[in-house]
Scaffold this motif. Structure first.
Motif, PDB file in Angstrom:
ATOM      1  N   VAL A   5      31.474  45.425  39.853  1.00 57.69           N
ATOM      2  CA  VAL A   5      31.355  44.175  40.606  1.00 57.69           C
ATOM      3  C   VAL A   5      31.869  43.005  39.778  1.00 57.69           C
ATOM      4  N   VAL A   6      31.553  43.002  38.483  1.00 56.79           N
ATOM      5  CA  VAL A   6      32.011  41.926  37.598  1.00 56.79           C
ATOM      6  C   VAL A   6      33.535  41.893  37.548  1.00 56.79           C
ATOM      7  N   LEU A   7      34.149  43.077  37.350  1.00 59.37           N
ATOM      8  CA  LEU A   7      35.610  43.133  37.251  1.00 59.37           C
ATOM      9  C   LEU A   7      36.271  42.714  38.567  1.00 59.37           C
ATOM     10  N   LYS A   8      35.743  43.210  39.670  1.00 58.57           N
ATOM     11  CA  LYS A   8      36.320  42.844  40.971  1.00 58.57           C
ATOM     12  C   LYS A   8      36.124  41.365  41.267  1.00 58.57           C
ATOM     13  N   SER A   9      34.976  40.842  40.852  1.00 57.15           N
ATOM     14  CA  SER A   9      34.715  39.414  41.067  1.00 57.15           C
ATOM     15  C   SER A   9      35.711  38.567  40.290  1.00 57.15           C
ATOM     16  N   LEU A  10      35.980  38.956  39.050  1.00 58.91           N
ATOM     17  CA  LEU A  10      36.952  38.212  38.235  1.00 58.91           C
ATOM     18  C   LEU A  10      38.328  38.214  38.897  1.00 58.91           C
ATOM     19  N   GLY A  11      38.729  39.384  39.380  1.00 58.76           N
ATOM     20  CA  GLY A  11      40.027  39.481  40.052  1.00 58.76           C
ATOM     21  C   GLY A  11      40.080  38.628  41.308  1.00 58.76           C
ATOM     22  N   LEU A  12      38.989  38.644  42.079  1.00 58.11           N
ATOM     23  CA  LEU A  12      38.943  37.852  43.304  1.00 58.11           C
ATOM     24  C   LEU A  12      38.953  36.359  42.998  1.00 58.11           C
ATOM     25  N   GLU A  30      43.256  44.510  48.229  1.00 58.40           N
ATOM     26  CA  GLU A  30      42.256  45.323  48.922  1.00 58.40           C
ATOM     27  C   GLU A  30      41.113  45.699  47.990  1.00 58.40           C
ATOM     28  N   ASN A  31      41.450  46.060  46.763  1.00 56.56           N
ATOM     29  CA  ASN A  31      40.435  46.524  45.815  1.00 56.56           C
ATOM     30  C   ASN A  31      39.415  45.451  45.468  1.00 56.56           C
ATOM     31  N   VAL A  32      39.867  44.217  45.328  1.00 57.27           N
ATOM     32  CA  VAL A  32      38.938  43.154  44.922  1.00 57.27           C
ATOM     33  C   VAL A  32      38.310  42.455  46.132  1.00 57.27           C
ATOM     34  N   GLY A  33      38.757  42.793  47.332  1.00 60.74           N
ATOM     35  CA  GLY A  33      38.168  42.198  48.532  1.00 60.74           C
ATOM     36  C   GLY A  33      38.873  40.958  49.043  1.00 60.74           C
ATOM     37  N   PHE A  34      40.079  40.680  48.537  1.00 62.58           N
ATOM     38  CA  PHE A  34      40.781  39.470  48.986  1.00 62.58           C
ATOM     39  C   PHE A  34      41.184  39.567  50.453  1.00 62.58           C
ATOM     40  N   ASN A  35      41.426  40.780  50.933  1.00 61.64           N
ATOM     41  CA  ASN A  35      41.779  40.939  52.347  1.00 61.64           C
ATOM     42  C   ASN A  35      40.645  40.482  53.260  1.00 61.64           C
ATOM     43  N   THR A  36      39.405  40.626  52.782  1.00 60.14           N
ATOM     44  CA  THR A  36      38.257  40.134  53.563  1.00 60.14           C
ATOM     45  C   THR A  36      38.291  38.612  53.651  1.00 60.14           C
ATOM     46  N   ILE A  37      38.677  37.975  52.550  1.00 59.14           N
ATOM     47  CA  ILE A  37      38.798  36.514  52.551  1.00 59.14           C
ATOM     48  C   ILE A  37      39.931  36.096  53.491  1.00 59.14           C
ATOM     49  N   ARG A  38      41.043  36.795  53.426  1.00 58.68           N
ATOM     50  CA  ARG A  38      42.161  36.506  54.331  1.00 58.68           C
ATOM     51  C   ARG A  38      41.715  36.601  55.795  1.00 58.68           C
ATOM     52  N   THR A  39      40.974  37.664  56.099  1.00 60.00           N
ATOM     53  CA  THR A  39      40.513  37.870  57.472  1.00 60.00           C
ATOM     54  C   THR A  39      39.595  36.748  57.920  1.00 60.00           C
ATOM     55  N   ASN A  90      29.765  36.347  43.873  1.00 62.10           N
ATOM     56  CA  ASN A  90      30.859  36.998  44.589  1.00 62.10           C
ATOM     57  C   ASN A  90      30.854  36.507  46.040  1.00 62.10           C
ATOM     58  N   PRO A  91      31.935  35.887  46.499  1.00 62.15           N
ATOM     59  CA  PRO A  91      31.954  35.316  47.853  1.00 62.15           C
ATOM     60  C   PRO A  91      31.773  36.351  48.962  1.00 62.15           C
ATOM     61  N   ASN A 135      25.161  53.317  34.870  1.00 62.64           N
ATOM     62  CA  ASN A 135      25.839  53.439  36.160  1.00 62.64           C
ATOM     63  C   ASN A 135      25.133  52.583  37.197  1.00 62.64           C
ATOM     64  N   ALA A 136      25.934  52.045  38.126  1.00 59.35           N
ATOM     65  CA  ALA A 136      25.408  51.147  39.162  1.00 59.35           C
ATOM     66  C   ALA A 136      24.763  49.904  38.557  1.00 59.35           C
ATOM     67  N   GLY A 137      25.233  49.547  37.378  1.00 58.35           N
ATOM     68  CA  GLY A 137      24.674  48.364  36.717  1.00 58.35           C
ATOM     69  C   GLY A 137      25.458  47.096  37.009  1.00 58.35           C
ATOM     70  N   GLY A 138      26.555  47.187  37.761  1.00 58.94           N
ATOM     71  CA  GLY A 138      27.283  45.984  38.160  1.00 58.94           C
ATOM     72  C   GLY A 138      28.582  45.750  37.425  1.00 58.94           C
ATOM     73  N   LYS A 139      29.015  46.712  36.599  1.00 54.41           N
ATOM     74  CA  LYS A 139      30.243  46.503  35.824  1.00 54.41           C
ATOM     75  C   LYS A 139      31.451  46.343  36.752  1.00 54.41           C
TER      76      LYS A 139
END
Length: 377
Positions: free
Chosen positions: A347-354, A14-23, A312-313, A341-345
């Protein structure tokens, strides 16, 4: 695809957005059974299994890139059909045969489309797809395009259908004559013949109900109308009911006979269905890869991460602006990200996980180049 629940937790999905890909996958697959499959999709831990899965999807992605994807259409869930075919003397209904007809046609089209030159892996794995024009014709002989049974599906059904039409005509003519007389005598409470329980009746004023010999079959809620079945057509109505009963019996006999025709093919039909179901899984993954303009990631056991112009997909699917990511790590234990802050850090971590999860599910990464380590825990 096998699952390995030890790789990461459901919260991580859920945190990295994989559930969106599943959906997305569940909404775009063509086999309803695969909706549940994609909803529960989890990463593999075996590099061999992942690369095998990628190979199946590669051929289908290439067909999208050639603008000639395989002609896969909606694949109905026919698992109920198999349990019915296992019972001797059972019969499939019109809906079952419509679904079976879809599977037979889809199987034939796909078998013809999976040419060895373009789909060497799928060509080999689809040899057992059923391709029987005789089976298709057997269904077409019985049902029309709307999957109503044809009146001439058998000689007996044709005879019964014509006899019913003739009898209905006799009843109508008789009722018209009676209706005309009742109208001229001002006996009617309504202006048309009424049907009750499949039988035709005259709506007479209660005070005039004995003017026409017959049986009072019903009465209106107000008590002002009596529904009379005239004696003149009782015998005709009875004969019509007999004909309709015989027609139903003949229709059931035809369904049993057609079901018996397909019973010896149950094994091949079942195998074809599961091949199409598997094809749809990889077809849907390839469809997503094409949508994302994604590439097949390379997996390694050296802990190496190399991403060039990775996107990021989730942003692509949402139609948002994307800032590409370039990252290179050679088995480093720590990744340090700094910035405002709000510099994308995040997003980078979540993208790597996804990316990691998608890669180990046999999926593709929207990037110019992608190398990722194989995570086993």
């Amino acid at each position: 695809m096998k699952t390995n629940k030890a790789i990461c937790s459901p919260d991580f999905y859920e945190n990295v957005g994989f559930n969106t890909i599943r959906t997305w996958l569940g909404e775009h697959c063509l086999c309803s059974l695969n909706e549940g499959y994609f909803h529960e999709l989890e990463p593999l831990s075996s590099k061999v299994e992942i690369e095998e899965s990628q190979s199946f999807s590669d051929e289908l992605l290439a067909s999208f890139q050639r603008n000639s994807p395989v002609p896969l259409e909606t694949i109905p869930d026919i698992t109920e059909i198999f349990s019915i075919l296992d019972i001797a003397g059972s019969q499939l209904n019109a809906d079952h045969f419509q679904e079976l007809y879809q599977i037979l046609n889809c199987s034939s089209r796909i078998k013809q489309a999976l040419k060895k030159n373009d789909f060497p892996i799928w060509h080999s794995n689809s040899r057992n797809l059923i391709n029987s024009s005789a089976a298709v014709s057997a269904i077409e002989k019985v049902f029309d395009a709307a999957f109503q049974m044809k009146f001439d599906a058998s000689a007996e059904l044709k005879r019964l259908s014509r006899a019913i039409v003739t009898m209905e005509g006799k009843i109508k003519d008789t009722m018209v004559k009676l209706m005309t007389r009742a109208r001229s005598e001002n006996w009617l409470q309504g202006d048309q013949v009424v049907w009750r329980n499949g039988r035709s009746m005259l709506p007479l004023k209660v005070s005039q109900k004995r003017k026409i010999k017959g049986i009072v079959q019903d009465q209106s809620a107000t008590g002002q109308t009596a529904y009379i079945e005239p004696m003149e057509i009782i015998e005709l109505n009875n004969y019509l009911a007999e004909l309709e009963f015989e027609r139903v019996e003949e229709e059931n006999r035809i369904l049993r006979e057609l079901t018996a025709y397909f019973r010896p093919m149950a094994g091949q039909i079942k195998e074809s269905f599961y091949i199409l179901q598997l094809l749809d899984r990889h077809f849907t993954i390839a469809k997503l890869a094409h949508e994302l303009k994604a590439i097949r990631p390379e997996l390694n056991d050296a802990g190496k991460i190399l991403l060039e112009k990775a996107a990021n997909p989730l942003f692509i699917l949402a139609g948002k602006d994307v800032v590409s990511l370039d990252l290179k790590l050679n088995n480093d234990q720590i990744l340090l990200l700094s910035g405002p802050n709000a510099g994308g850090k995040t997003v980078v971590l979540k993208s790597l996980g996804l990316y990691a999860i998608m890669a180990q599910c046999g999926m593709y990464i929207p990037a110019k180049k992608a190398q990722l380590p194989l995570f086993t825990q």
